[in-house]
Design an enzyme around this catalytic site. Structure first.
Site, PDB file in Angstrom:
ATOM      1  N   HIS A 128     -25.028 -52.661 -20.661  1.00 29.98           N
ATOM      2  CA  HIS A 128     -24.917 -54.064 -20.264  1.00 29.98           C
ATOM      3  C   HIS A 128     -26.020 -54.389 -19.263  1.00 29.98           C
ATOM      4  CE1 HIS A 128     -22.924 -57.396 -17.786  1.00 29.98           C
ATOM      5  NE2 HIS A 128     -23.175 -57.930 -18.975  1.00 29.98           N
ATOM      6  N   SER A 129     -26.801 -55.430 -19.531  1.00 30.62           N
ATOM      7  CA  SER A 129     -27.797 -55.952 -18.583  1.00 30.62           C
ATOM      8  C   SER A 129     -28.801 -54.868 -18.178  1.00 30.62           C
ATOM      9  CB  SER A 129     -27.061 -56.553 -17.380  1.00 30.62           C
ATOM     10  OG  SER A 129     -27.900 -57.400 -16.639  1.00 30.62           O
ATOM     11  N   TYR A 130     -28.811 -54.460 -16.896  1.00 26.47           N
ATOM     12  CA  TYR A 130     -29.682 -53.357 -16.463  1.00 26.47           C
ATOM     13  C   TYR A 130     -29.442 -52.099 -17.295  1.00 26.47           C
ATOM     14  CZ  TYR A 130     -30.936 -49.240 -13.673  1.00 26.47           C
ATOM     15  OH  TYR A 130     -31.417 -48.015 -13.247  1.00 26.47           O
TER      16      TYR A 130
END
Length: 224
Positions: free
Chosen positions: A76-78
């Protein structure tokens, strides 16, 4: 049975995947929601040299120790930075990489090089120690400062990531304002090597679109 290895975004711990992991296990799969070094219950390990390589090693260490050779990596994301590095280091242990509204880096990219000026302003809001970024005010109360070095270190890739059998991108189309991931989603949906999805959800897909996300992950874990 598939094995899902779940990697959080900035400032979050494995707890952000608790409900999703429980659902995956309920369908007969293995699920490992991981907390990266220096965050959440591992925040006591935060120091100035915790970087992207550290976080990649967190995950490759679990794959080796748990003898996982069929990993569905979920970032997720990073976490997209991390799972890209893991797939590069251990391609024979990865069957799919799933990016949840996440960064999709190439060789030499860093978080700093990929984000907009708005995110860069956030990255410069560091704690008193000087080596961690403060959580944003609207994050979960459990969020903790994120290791600054992990955002500046370029990712070094040495293998051909097209070896990963399935690559999936899940785009959150319900941002309040412009999404920083719109360009990557537009690029990948034109690429036949990728399967892309757009969900009517905010950035926290695990919270805002749990049923739709579960279906996507179950499909990604199906044998091909």
């Amino acid at each position: 049975m598939a094995t899902f290895v779940l990697i959080p975004g900035m400032c979050h711990g494995g707890w952000c995947f608790d409900e999703l992991a429980e659902q995956l296990r309920g369908h007969g799969h293995r699920a490992y929601p991981l907390t990266l070094t220096g965050l959440s219950e591992r925040s006591h390990l935060l120091h100035g040299t915790v970087n992207l390589d550290t976080h990649i090693q967190d995950v490759t260490g679990v794959l080796a120790a748990e003898n996982i050779d069929d990993a569905v990596l979920v970032g997720h994301s990073y976490g997209g930075m991390v799972i890209t590095g893991v797939a590069d280091r251990m391609p024979d242990r990865v069957t799919a990489s799933v990016y949840l509204d996440a960064m999709v880096p190439e060789n030499g990219d860093s978080c700093w090089s990929l984000v907009t000026e708005r995110e860069r302003q956030w990255y410069t809001d560091v704690t008193e120690t000087g080596y961690a970024v403060r959580p944003l005010p609207f994050f979960d109360a459990r969020a903790t400062p994120h290791p600054l070095a992990s955002l500046f270190q370029p990712l070094r890739l040495t293998s051909d990531l097209t070896q990963t059998r399935r690559r999936v991108y899940v785009y959150a189309a319900g941002w309040d304002g412009e999404s920083p991931f719109s360009a990557v989603h537009q690029r990948l949906r034109e690429d036949p090597a990728w399967t892309t999805h757009a969900l009517d959800s905010g950035h926290n897909l695990m919270r805002d679109a749990p049923l739709e996300l579960l279906k996507i992950l179950l499909d990604a874990g199906e044998p091909r």
